[in-house]
Structures are given as C-alpha cells and as structure tokens.
Design a protein around this motif. Structure first.
Motif, mmCIF file in Angstrom:
data_model
loop_
_atom_site.group_PDB
_atom_site.id
_atom_site.type_symbol
_atom_site.label_atom_id
_atom_site.label_comp_id
_atom_site.label_asym_id
_atom_site.label_seq_id
_atom_site.Cartn_x
_atom_site.Cartn_y
_atom_site.Cartn_z
ATOM 1 N N MET A 278 9.794 -18.914 -4.791
ATOM 2 C CA MET A 278 8.016 -18.731 -4.454
ATOM 3 C C MET A 278 8.241 -17.253 -6.112
ATOM 4 O O MET A 278 9.279 -16.699 -6.356
ATOM 5 C CB MET A 278 8.319 -17.953 -3.788
ATOM 6 N N ASP A 279 7.224 -17.460 -6.543
ATOM 7 C CA ASP A 279 6.890 -16.806 -8.270
ATOM 8 C C ASP A 279 6.492 -15.790 -7.717
ATOM 9 O O ASP A 279 5.868 -14.897 -8.627
ATOM 10 C CB ASP A 279 6.149 -17.753 -8.741
ATOM 11 N N SER A 280 5.220 -15.693 -6.969
ATOM 12 C CA SER A 280 4.342 -14.642 -6.539
ATOM 13 C C SER A 280 4.214 -14.309 -5.093
ATOM 14 O O SER A 280 4.046 -15.923 -4.312
ATOM 15 C CB SER A 280 2.966 -14.523 -7.344
ATOM 16 N N VAL A 281 3.406 -13.591 -4.963
ATOM 17 C CA VAL A 281 2.952 -13.719 -3.149
ATOM 18 C C VAL A 281 1.082 -12.978 -3.345
ATOM 19 O O VAL A 281 1.736 -11.316 -3.986
ATOM 20 C CB VAL A 281 3.378 -13.141 -2.138
ATOM 21 N N ALA A 282 -0.204 -12.722 -2.229
ATOM 22 C CA ALA A 282 -1.026 -12.199 -2.362
ATOM 23 C C ALA A 282 -0.068 -11.225 -1.469
ATOM 24 O O ALA A 282 0.436 -10.944 -0.548
ATOM 25 C CB ALA A 282 -2.108 -13.127 -2.021
ATOM 26 N N GLN A 283 -1.239 -9.429 -2.190
ATOM 27 C CA GLN A 283 -0.401 -8.122 -0.963
ATOM 28 C C GLN A 283 -0.970 -8.586 0.236
ATOM 29 O O GLN A 283 -0.576 -8.205 1.005
ATOM 30 C CB GLN A 283 -1.171 -7.136 -2.163
ATOM 31 N N ASP A 284 -2.374 -9.531 -0.122
ATOM 32 C CA ASP A 284 -2.970 -9.146 1.624
ATOM 33 C C ASP A 284 -1.706 -10.877 2.603
ATOM 34 O O ASP A 284 -2.127 -9.760 3.933
ATOM 35 C CB ASP A 284 -4.124 -10.341 1.558
ATOM 36 N N ASP A 285 -1.160 -11.003 1.773
ATOM 37 C CA ASP A 285 0.374 -11.247 2.600
ATOM 38 C C ASP A 285 1.773 -10.970 3.104
ATOM 39 O O ASP A 285 2.290 -11.664 3.458
ATOM 40 C CB ASP A 285 0.759 -12.958 1.765
ATOM 41 N N THR A 286 1.772 -9.133 2.748
ATOM 42 C CA THR A 286 2.779 -8.930 2.478
ATOM 43 C C THR A 286 2.517 -7.887 3.691
ATOM 44 O O THR A 286 1.628 -7.399 4.264
ATOM 45 C CB THR A 286 3.532 -8.097 0.781
ATOM 46 N N LEU A 287 3.176 -6.638 3.911
ATOM 47 C CA LEU A 287 3.349 -5.461 5.073
ATOM 48 C C LEU A 287 3.970 -4.363 3.966
ATOM 49 O O LEU A 287 5.438 -3.816 3.653
ATOM 50 C CB LEU A 287 3.777 -5.733 6.234
ATOM 51 N N TRP A 288 2.632 -3.662 3.818
ATOM 52 C CA TRP A 288 3.801 -2.311 3.034
ATOM 53 C C TRP A 288 4.574 -1.346 4.264
ATOM 54 O O TRP A 288 4.492 -1.411 5.314
ATOM 55 C CB TRP A 288 2.507 -1.057 2.886
ATOM 56 N N MET A 289 5.733 -1.164 3.649
ATOM 57 C CA MET A 289 6.391 -0.286 3.953
ATOM 58 C C MET A 289 6.213 0.866 3.738
ATOM 59 O O MET A 289 7.524 1.438 2.852
ATOM 60 C CB MET A 289 7.857 -1.037 4.222
ATOM 61 N N PRO A 290 5.191 2.202 4.275
ATOM 62 C CA PRO A 290 5.815 3.360 3.577
ATOM 63 C C PRO A 290 6.182 4.127 3.634
ATOM 64 O O PRO A 290 7.295 4.035 4.318
ATOM 65 C CB PRO A 290 4.849 3.894 3.684
ATOM 66 N N ARG A 291 6.971 4.528 2.148
ATOM 67 C CA ARG A 291 8.589 5.562 2.177
ATOM 68 C C ARG A 291 7.623 7.092 2.947
ATOM 69 O O ARG A 291 6.435 7.479 3.320
ATOM 70 C CB ARG A 291 8.981 6.065 0.789
ATOM 71 N N GLU A 292 9.211 7.812 3.245
ATOM 72 C CA GLU A 292 8.993 9.212 4.161
ATOM 73 C C GLU A 292 7.853 10.360 2.932
ATOM 74 O O GLU A 292 6.890 10.751 3.403
ATOM 75 C CB GLU A 292 9.357 9.977 4.303
ATOM 76 N N ASP A 293 8.283 10.170 1.950
ATOM 77 C CA ASP A 293 7.054 11.409 0.647
ATOM 78 C C ASP A 293 5.074 10.285 0.966
ATOM 79 O O ASP A 293 4.968 11.453 0.815
ATOM 80 C CB ASP A 293 7.888 11.240 0.087
ATOM 81 N N GLN A 294 5.151 9.237 0.433
ATOM 82 C CA GLN A 294 4.076 8.038 1.013
ATOM 83 C C GLN A 294 3.574 8.816 2.186
ATOM 84 O O GLN A 294 1.871 9.089 1.712
ATOM 85 C CB GLN A 294 4.302 7.520 0.757
ATOM 86 N N LEU A 295 3.996 8.275 3.107
ATOM 87 C CA LEU A 295 3.364 9.099 4.278
ATOM 88 C C LEU A 295 2.875 10.491 4.412
ATOM 89 O O LEU A 295 1.709 10.749 4.849
ATOM 90 C CB LEU A 295 4.170 8.854 5.649
ATOM 91 N N ARG A 296 3.679 11.671 4.118
ATOM 92 C CA ARG A 296 3.378 13.004 4.507
ATOM 93 C C ARG A 296 2.258 13.444 2.923
ATOM 94 O O ARG A 296 1.421 13.714 2.910
ATOM 95 C CB ARG A 296 4.636 13.931 3.502
ATOM 96 N N GLU A 297 2.408 11.955 2.345
ATOM 97 C CA GLU A 297 0.984 12.452 1.211
ATOM 98 C C GLU A 297 0.260 12.298 1.474
ATOM 99 O O GLU A 297 -1.096 12.791 1.200
ATOM 100 C CB GLU A 297 1.282 11.757 -0.210
ATOM 101 N N LEU A 298 -0.350 11.333 2.561
ATOM 102 C CA LEU A 298 -0.935 10.981 3.214
ATOM 103 C C LEU A 298 -2.067 11.947 4.295
ATOM 104 O O LEU A 298 -3.345 12.210 4.654
ATOM 105 C CB LEU A 298 -0.983 9.497 4.090
#
Length: 149
Positions: A65-85
């Motif tokens: 694959m060359d690319s994938v649309a963001q809508d076809d992926t699933l973000w796996m946030p890190r602890e620091d990103q969740l804490r920021e939210l």
C-alpha cells in the motif's frame, strides 16, 4: 498501550485525532490484525488534502500500500495524549495492589478526575492507559450530557 476496544470507543464518542509524528494507529482489517503503525516523517507521514488526511507509507516495500485514508485507521493514543485530553480535570493517577488470592490481576490503576460540577470520579483499569481512556470517555459523556440539558 490502550486496548483497541477502548480506542474504538473513543473514536465512536467523537474524540478526534490530528495525526502527528510519533502517533500510533492500526488499520482495522483482518489481514492487518496485530500490526501497529507509528507516524514518522521517515516512513509514514500525514498528508493533508482538501478531501481529508492521508497517511502515506514512504519506501515501505514490505507493504502493498502507498497510503491509507485517516478515516480507515484507528488512533491508538498514548498515555500522555490521553492525559492531555483530560486537561484541568485530571487530579491524579494511582497504582494499587490487589490481593492475588481474590483471583484478580495483581495491579489496578485509578485515574481521578474533578468533574465540572465539582465532584470527583475515579476510573479503574488493569492498565494505566486504559484507566486514562475510561476517564476521557467519562468526560466526553459529561460534556454531551451538559450540552443536551
């Protein structure tokens, strides 16, 4: 790392992702089960277009694959990103041991939040990242509840 189930719940609750270097994601397709990707300018980069964000795979000959649309992926946030939210609602994270004779896992993590109404809530999981994710989901639920009243 956050469970895929909780990552799906965050997405379904409306938590949005603006891809940046270091972010992790999966492509929820059976043939890619268990594959975790990390955004990096060297191998996978986010490219913004008027039609949406595309995650481009640069020089990855092992993938067909060359690319994938963001809508076809699933973000796996890190602890620091969740804490920021969690922002200013975050009070703390505690780790506690559970009696292994009870048949449970030996450790639990608790994220404590200050609610907009001044109350305190606790969100418990076997992994710290999952406790953070549960706390983010609770904040989203509170925000949605406040908007509908």
């Amino acid at each position: 790392m956050i469970s895929q189930h909780l990552a799906e719940a965050l997405r379904d609750a409306g938590v949005r992702w603006q891809p940046a270097a270091g972010d992790r994601f999966v492509i929820p397709q059976p043939e890619l089960a268990g594959e975790l990707f990390t955004l990096s300018e060297m191998t996978i980069e986010a490219r913004d277009y008027p039609t949406g964000t595309i995650l481009g795979f640069n020089g990855t000959t092992e993938w067909a694959m060359d690319s994938v649309a963001q809508d076809d992926t699933l973000w796996m946030p890190r602890e620091d990103q969740l804490r920021e939210l969690l922002g200013g609602a975050f009070i703390g994270l505690t780790r506690s041991a559970v009696d292994p004779l009870d048949g449970d896992e030996a450790v639990r993590y608790t994220v404590t939040l200050q609610t907009p109404s001044g109350g305190v809530t606790e969100h418990v999981a076997q992994a710290a990242a999952d406790a953070y994710a549960l706390a983010v989901l609770a904040l989203v639920d509170l925000a949605v509840g406040e908007r509908s009243t």
